[in-house]
Design an enzyme around this catalytic site. Structure first.
Site, PDB file in Angstrom:
ATOM      1  N   ARG A  22       1.111  -1.479  -0.003  1.00 35.74           N
ATOM      2  CA  ARG A  22      -0.037  -0.203   0.216  1.00 35.74           C
ATOM      3  C   ARG A  22       0.937   1.017  -0.097  1.00 35.74           C
ATOM      4  O   ARG A  22       0.614   2.094  -0.856  1.00 35.74           O
ATOM      5  CB  ARG A  22      -0.686  -0.246   1.401  1.00 35.74           C
ATOM      6  CG  ARG A  22      -2.645   0.764   1.524  1.00 35.74           C
ATOM      7  CD  ARG A  22      -1.707   2.497   1.517  1.00 35.74           C
ATOM      8  NE  ARG A  22      -1.402   2.399   3.101  1.00 35.74           N
ATOM      9  CZ  ARG A  22      -0.426   3.455   3.824  1.00 35.74           C
ATOM     10  NH1 ARG A  22      -0.377   4.421   2.569  1.00 35.74           N
ATOM     11  NH2 ARG A  22       0.110   3.217   4.961  1.00 35.74           N
ATOM     12  N   ASP A  23       1.696   1.316   1.104  1.00 37.99           N
ATOM     13  CA  ASP A  23       2.236   2.842   0.732  1.00 37.99           C
ATOM     14  C   ASP A  23       3.245   2.714   0.435  1.00 37.99           C
ATOM     15  O   ASP A  23       3.844   3.654   0.065  1.00 37.99           O
ATOM     16  CB  ASP A  23       2.580   2.602   2.317  1.00 37.99           C
ATOM     17  CG  ASP A  23       3.198   4.168   2.673  1.00 37.99           C
ATOM     18  OD1 ASP A  23       3.915   5.066   2.073  1.00 37.99           O
ATOM     19  OD2 ASP A  23       3.268   4.457   4.379  1.00 37.99           O
ATOM     20  N   HIS A 214       4.574   4.287  12.487  1.00 33.24           N
ATOM     21  CA  HIS A 214       4.901   4.608  11.444  1.00 33.24           C
ATOM     22  C   HIS A 214       6.391   5.781  10.369  1.00 33.24           C
ATOM     23  O   HIS A 214       5.951   6.324  10.588  1.00 33.24           O
ATOM     24  CB  HIS A 214       3.486   5.237  10.976  1.00 33.24           C
ATOM     25  CG  HIS A 214       3.543   4.725   9.305  1.00 33.24           C
ATOM     26  ND1 HIS A 214       3.010   3.479   8.593  1.00 33.24           N
ATOM     27  CD2 HIS A 214       3.842   5.796   8.067  1.00 33.24           C
ATOM     28  CE1 HIS A 214       3.425   3.827   7.246  1.00 33.24           C
ATOM     29  NE2 HIS A 214       3.364   5.276   6.851  1.00 33.24           N
ATOM     30  N   HIS A 216       8.759   6.938   7.480  1.00 36.24           N
ATOM     31  CA  HIS A 216       9.576   7.249   6.640  1.00 36.24           C
ATOM     32  C   HIS A 216      11.255   7.260   6.764  1.00 36.24           C
ATOM     33  O   HIS A 216      10.886   8.338   7.933  1.00 36.24           O
ATOM     34  CB  HIS A 216       8.150   8.134   6.100  1.00 36.24           C
ATOM     35  CG  HIS A 216       7.006   8.068   5.358  1.00 36.24           C
ATOM     36  ND1 HIS A 216       7.186   7.135   4.224  1.00 36.24           N
ATOM     37  CD2 HIS A 216       6.905   7.333   6.150  1.00 36.24           C
ATOM     38  CE1 HIS A 216       6.198   6.854   4.238  1.00 36.24           C
ATOM     39  NE2 HIS A 216       5.419   6.738   5.159  1.00 36.24           N
ATOM     40  N   CYS A 247       4.457   9.138   0.419  1.00 33.03           N
ATOM     41  CA  CYS A 247       2.914   9.184   0.641  1.00 33.03           C
ATOM     42  C   CYS A 247       2.655  10.511  -0.850  1.00 33.03           C
ATOM     43  O   CYS A 247       3.278  11.892  -0.338  1.00 33.03           O
ATOM     44  CB  CYS A 247       2.754  10.031   1.452  1.00 33.03           C
ATOM     45  SG  CYS A 247       1.321  10.738   2.123  1.00 33.03           S
ATOM     46  N   ASN A 256       9.004   4.093   4.391  1.00 31.59           N
ATOM     47  CA  ASN A 256       8.763   3.744   5.458  1.00 31.59           C
ATOM     48  C   ASN A 256      10.513   3.017   5.516  1.00 31.59           C
ATOM     49  O   ASN A 256      11.003   2.558   4.628  1.00 31.59           O
ATOM     50  CB  ASN A 256       8.094   2.532   5.819  1.00 31.59           C
ATOM     51  CG  ASN A 256       6.625   2.559   5.964  1.00 31.59           C
ATOM     52  OD1 ASN A 256       6.328   3.136   7.464  1.00 31.59           O
ATOM     53  ND2 ASN A 256       5.835   4.028   5.418  1.00 31.59           N
TER      54      ASN A 256
HETATM   55  P1  HMG Z   1     -13.301  14.327  -2.949  1.00 31.10           P
HETATM   56  O1  HMG Z   1     -13.467  14.462  -4.075  1.00 31.10           O
HETATM   57  O2  HMG Z   1     -13.423  15.197  -1.820  1.00 31.10           O
HETATM   58  O3  HMG Z   1     -14.522  13.192  -2.280  1.00 31.10           O
HETATM   59  O4  HMG Z   1     -12.208  12.698  -1.860  1.00 31.10           O
HETATM   60  P2  HMG Z   1     -16.152  13.145  -2.527  1.00 31.10           P
HETATM   61  O5  HMG Z   1     -16.145  12.530  -1.859  1.00 31.10           O
HETATM   62  O6  HMG Z   1     -16.349  14.343  -3.297  1.00 31.10           O
HETATM   63  O7  HMG Z   1     -15.659  11.786  -3.796  1.00 31.10           O
HETATM   64  C1  HMG Z   1     -15.499  12.581  -4.852  1.00 31.10           C
HETATM   65  C2  HMG Z   1     -15.185  11.432  -6.304  1.00 31.10           C
HETATM   66  O8  HMG Z   1     -14.449  10.385  -5.455  1.00 31.10           O
HETATM   67  C3  HMG Z   1     -16.570  10.836  -6.677  1.00 31.10           C
HETATM   68  O9  HMG Z   1     -17.051  10.029  -8.251  1.00 31.10           O
HETATM   69  C4  HMG Z   1     -16.590   9.496  -6.010  1.00 31.10           C
HETATM   70  O10 HMG Z   1     -17.890   8.781  -6.136  1.00 31.10           O
HETATM   71  C5  HMG Z   1     -15.310   8.932  -5.544  1.00 31.10           C
HETATM   72  P3  HMG Z   1     -16.938  10.831  -9.122  1.00 31.10           P
HETATM   73  O11 HMG Z   1     -18.632  10.873  -9.078  1.00 31.10           O
HETATM   74  O12 HMG Z   1     -15.893  11.612  -9.267  1.00 31.10           O
HETATM   75  O13 HMG Z   1     -16.667   9.851 -10.536  1.00 31.10           O
HETATM   76  N1  HMG Z   1     -14.964   8.322  -4.239  1.00 31.10           N
HETATM   77  C6  HMG Z   1     -14.541   6.842  -4.106  1.00 31.10           C
HETATM   78  N2  HMG Z   1     -14.504   6.251  -4.970  1.00 31.10           N
HETATM   79  C7  HMG Z   1     -13.700   5.580  -4.778  1.00 31.10           C
HETATM   80  N3  HMG Z   1     -14.236   4.874  -3.504  1.00 31.10           N
HETATM   81  C8  HMG Z   1     -13.898   5.416  -2.132  1.00 31.10           C
HETATM   82  C9  HMG Z   1     -14.582   6.800  -3.050  1.00 31.10           C
HETATM   83  N4  HMG Z   1     -14.615   8.163  -1.859  1.00 31.10           N
HETATM   84  C10 HMG Z   1     -15.304   8.417  -2.577  1.00 31.10           C
HETATM   85  N5  HMG Z   1     -13.857   5.761  -0.925  1.00 31.10           N
HETATM   86  C11 HMG Z   1     -11.217  11.133  -0.450  1.00 31.10           C
HETATM   87  C12 HMG Z   1     -11.959  12.420  -0.620  1.00 31.10           C
HETATM   88  C13 HMG Z   1     -10.997  10.963   0.370  1.00 31.10           C
HETATM   89  C14 HMG Z   1     -12.354  10.173  -1.262  1.00 31.10           C
HETATM   90  C15 HMG Z   1     -10.504  11.454  -1.314  1.00 31.10           C
HETATM   91  O14 HMG Z   1      -9.104  12.922  -0.995  1.00 31.10           O
HETATM   92  C16 HMG Z   1      -8.910   9.982  -1.030  1.00 31.10           C
HETATM   93  O15 HMG Z   1      -9.081   9.466  -2.312  1.00 31.10           O
HETATM   94  N6  HMG Z   1      -7.894  10.703  -1.116  1.00 31.10           N
HETATM   95  C17 HMG Z   1      -7.127   9.796  -0.900  1.00 31.10           C
HETATM   96  C18 HMG Z   1      -5.634   9.919  -0.492  1.00 31.10           C
HETATM   97  C19 HMG Z   1      -4.679   8.640   0.001  1.00 31.10           C
HETATM   98  O16 HMG Z   1      -4.999   8.303  -0.497  1.00 31.10           O
HETATM   99  N7  HMG Z   1      -3.248   9.377  -0.072  1.00 31.10           N
HETATM  100  C20 HMG Z   1      -2.389   8.340   0.722  1.00 31.10           C
HETATM  101  C21 HMG Z   1      -2.814   7.493   2.007  1.00 31.10           C
HETATM  102  S1  HMG Z   1      -1.962   8.298   3.051  1.00 31.10           S
HETATM  103  C22 HMG Z   1      -0.278   8.195   3.732  1.00 31.10           C
HETATM  104  O17 HMG Z   1       0.282   7.508   2.692  1.00 31.10           O
HETATM  105  C23 HMG Z   1      -0.064   8.557   4.798  1.00 31.10           C
HETATM  106  C24 HMG Z   1       0.309   7.201   5.399  1.00 31.10           C
HETATM  107  O18 HMG Z   1       1.348   6.250   5.154  1.00 31.10           O
HETATM  108  C25 HMG Z   1       0.913   6.821   6.819  1.00 31.10           C
HETATM  109  C26 HMG Z   1       1.382   8.299   7.175  1.00 31.10           C
HETATM  110  O19 HMG Z   1       3.142   8.180   6.652  1.00 31.10           O
HETATM  111  O20 HMG Z   1       1.772   9.470   8.355  1.00 31.10           O
HETATM  112  C27 HMG Z   1      -1.260   6.221   6.262  1.00 31.10           C
HETATM  113 MG    MG Z   2       3.198   6.169   4.936  1.00 27.67          MG
END
Ligand code: HMG
Ligand code: MG
Length: 312
Positions: A22-23, A214, A216, A247, A256
Site C-alpha cells: 500500500r504505502d 510508522h 518514513h 505519501c 518507511n
Molecule cells: P473528494 O474528491 O473530496 O470526495 O475525495 P468526494 O466524496 O467528493 O468524491 C469524489 C469522487 O470520488 C466521486 O466520484 C466519488 O464517488 C469518488 P465521481 O462522482 O467524481 O466519479 N470516491 C471514491 N471512489 C472510490 N472509493 C472511495 C471513494 N470516495 C469517493 N472510497 C477522498 C475524498 C477521501 C475520497 C480522496 O481525497 C482520497 O481518495 N484521498 C486518498 C488519498 C490517499 O490515499 N493518500 C495516501 C494515503 S495516506 C498516507 O500515505 C499516510 C500514511 O501512510 C501514514 C503516514 O505516512 O503518516 C497512512
Molecule cells: Mg506512510
C-alpha cells in the site's frame, strides 16, 4: 522481558506491520500489474509477515496505482494466522472493503490541517465526523479497525506540529473503536529526542499496546527513532520491504523504514519477529522486480554478513 547490555529491558518479541503493497506502491510511478502485487504479498507472507496492508479503498482518481483494490483483495486469500488490511477513508471505502470480505481496515488522517486537506480534501473536524460514521459500523460488522495519525513529527506545509493535538485525535480514534493508532513521521523529519518526547506523551495517556510507529526514513533517522520507541515500550512497528514508498501528498517523502533493516536490528538485539531474514530479502528482490527500479533498503543492498576470502 530480559536485561540487555544496551537497554534496561528488551521484549522477547515485537510485531511488524508490513505496508509496502500500500504505502510503497501508492507512491511509485510504475503501475504494478495485479500479478506483481500478488507475488509481492505472497513473498512477504512466505517470509513470516503476519500483518500486511495490501491496498487502499480510496478514490482511484487520487491514487490510480491502487485502482485495482477489489480485484487484488479478491485474488488474495489470507492463510491461517495472516491478516490483510487496507486503507479506508469514508463510507464508500468501507462498503468496498466489506464487499470483498476484508477483516481489517485502517482509517487515516493528519495532525496538521493543511496536510489533512491535501490528503483527504477535508478539515480535521470533518474527517473525524466521517470516521464517527464508519468506525462503529465496521466494528459491528466484525472488522478490526486500525488508525493512522500522520505528520506527528512535522508537516510539509505547516512545519512544527503540536503533539497535544495529535494525542487528542488519537484518543478520539481509540474511543471510536480503533484498536491501535500508528503515529506517522510522514516526511521523515524526526530525531530521537523528539521521538522520546512524543512517545512518552502518548504512553502516559494511553496503553502502550495501542501505539504503533510508522516512520518514513527520508533523513536516515527512522531506525534510531524506532529504537527510542522500543526502549520506551512500543512493540508495534510499521515497515516497508526494501524501503519502497512515500505519501503522494507529502512531497519528497521517502519510504518507511526498510523491513529488512528493522528485522536485522531487532534480531541483533535478540528480539523475535517471526520473520526469516533470508526469505525477506527474497521478498525485497520480488519488490524490485515488480516495480522495476533499484530500491534503497540498506540490508536489501548489502545482504546479511558475507564472509569472504582475503585477497592474496
Ligand atoms: P473528494 O474528491 O473530496 O470526495 O475525495 P468526494 O466524496 O467528493 O468524491 C469524489 C469522487 O470520488 C466521486 O466520484 C466519488 O464517488 C469518488 P465521481 O462522482 O467524481 O466519479 N470516491 C471514491 N471512489 C472510490 N472509493 C472511495 C471513494 N470516495 C469517493 N472510497 C477522498 C475524498 C477521501 C475520497 C480522496 O481525497 C482520497 O481518495 N484521498 C486518498 C488519498 C490517499 O490515499 N493518500 C495516501 C494515503 S495516506 C498516507 O500515505 C499516510 C500514511 O501512510 C501514514 C503516514 O505516512 O503518516 C497512512
Ligand atoms: Mg506512510
Amino acid at each position: 522481558m530480559r536485561g540487555h547490555a544496551l537497554f534496561e529491558q528488551v521484549p522477547d518479541r515485537v510485531s511488524i506491520f508490513e505496508v509496502s503493497p500500500r504505502d510503497g506502491l501508492q507512491n511509485e510511478a510504475a503501475m504494478v500489474p495485479i500479478e506483481g502485487k500478488k507475488r509481492l504479498v505472497e513473498a512477504l507472507v512466505a517470509a513470516g509477515l503476519r500483518r500486511v496492508e495490501i491496498t487502499s479503498f480510496v478514490s482511484p482518481k487520487w491514487v490510480p496505482q491502487l485502482g485495482d483494490a477489489e480485484d487484488l483483495a479478491a485474488a488474495l486469500v489470507p492463510p491461517e494466522g495472516v491478516t490483510y488490511s487496507a486503507l479506508c477513508p469514508n463510507a464508500r471505502g468501507l462498503d468496498r472493503a466489506l464487499a470483498v470480505g476484508l477483516r481489517e481496515i485502517a482509517v487515516f488522517m493528519s495532525a496538521s490541517e493543511t496536510h489533512n486537506r491535501m490528503n483527504v480534501n477535508k478539515s480535521i473536524a470533518d474527517t473525524l465526523r466521517v470516521f464517527e460514521e464508519i468506525v462503529p459500523p465496521a466494528r459491528e460488522a466484525g472488522i478490526a479497525v486500525r488508525a493512522y495519525v500522520s505528520t506527528v513529527w512535522g508537516c510539509p506545509y505547516e512545519g512544527a506540529v503540536d503533539p497535544a493535538g495529535a494525542l487528542a485525535i488519537a484518543q478520539r480514534l481509540v474511543a471510536l473503536g480503533c484498536y491501535q493508532v500508528s503515529l506517522g513521521d510522514t516526511i521523515g523529519v524526526g530525531t530521537p529526542g523528539q521521538t522520546a518526547e512524543i512517545v512518552r506523551r502518548f504512553r502516559d495517556a494511553m496503553p502502550v499496546e495501542q501505539i504503533a510507529l510508522h516512520l518514513h526514513d527520508t533523513r536516515g533517522t527512522a531506525l534510531a527513532n524506532l529504537l527510542v520507541g522500543l526502549e520506551l515500550g512500543v512493540r508495534d512497528f510499521d515497515a516497508s520491504v526494501s524501503g519502497v514508498g512515500g505519501c503522494p501528498y507529502a512531497p519528497g517523502a521517502a519510504g518507511n523504514v526498510a523491513t529488512e533493516d528493522l528485522v536485522y536490528m531487532l534480531h541483533g538485539l535478540g528480539i523475535e519477529t517471526g520473520i526469516d531474514l533470508d526469505k525477506l530479502i527474497e521478498a525485497g528482490n520480488v519488490a524490485e522486480q515488480v516495480i522495476g527500479r533499484p530500491l534503497p533498503g540498506k540490508v536489501h543492498r548489502a545482504g546479511p554478513l558475507r564472509v569472504r576470502k582475503p585477497k592474496g
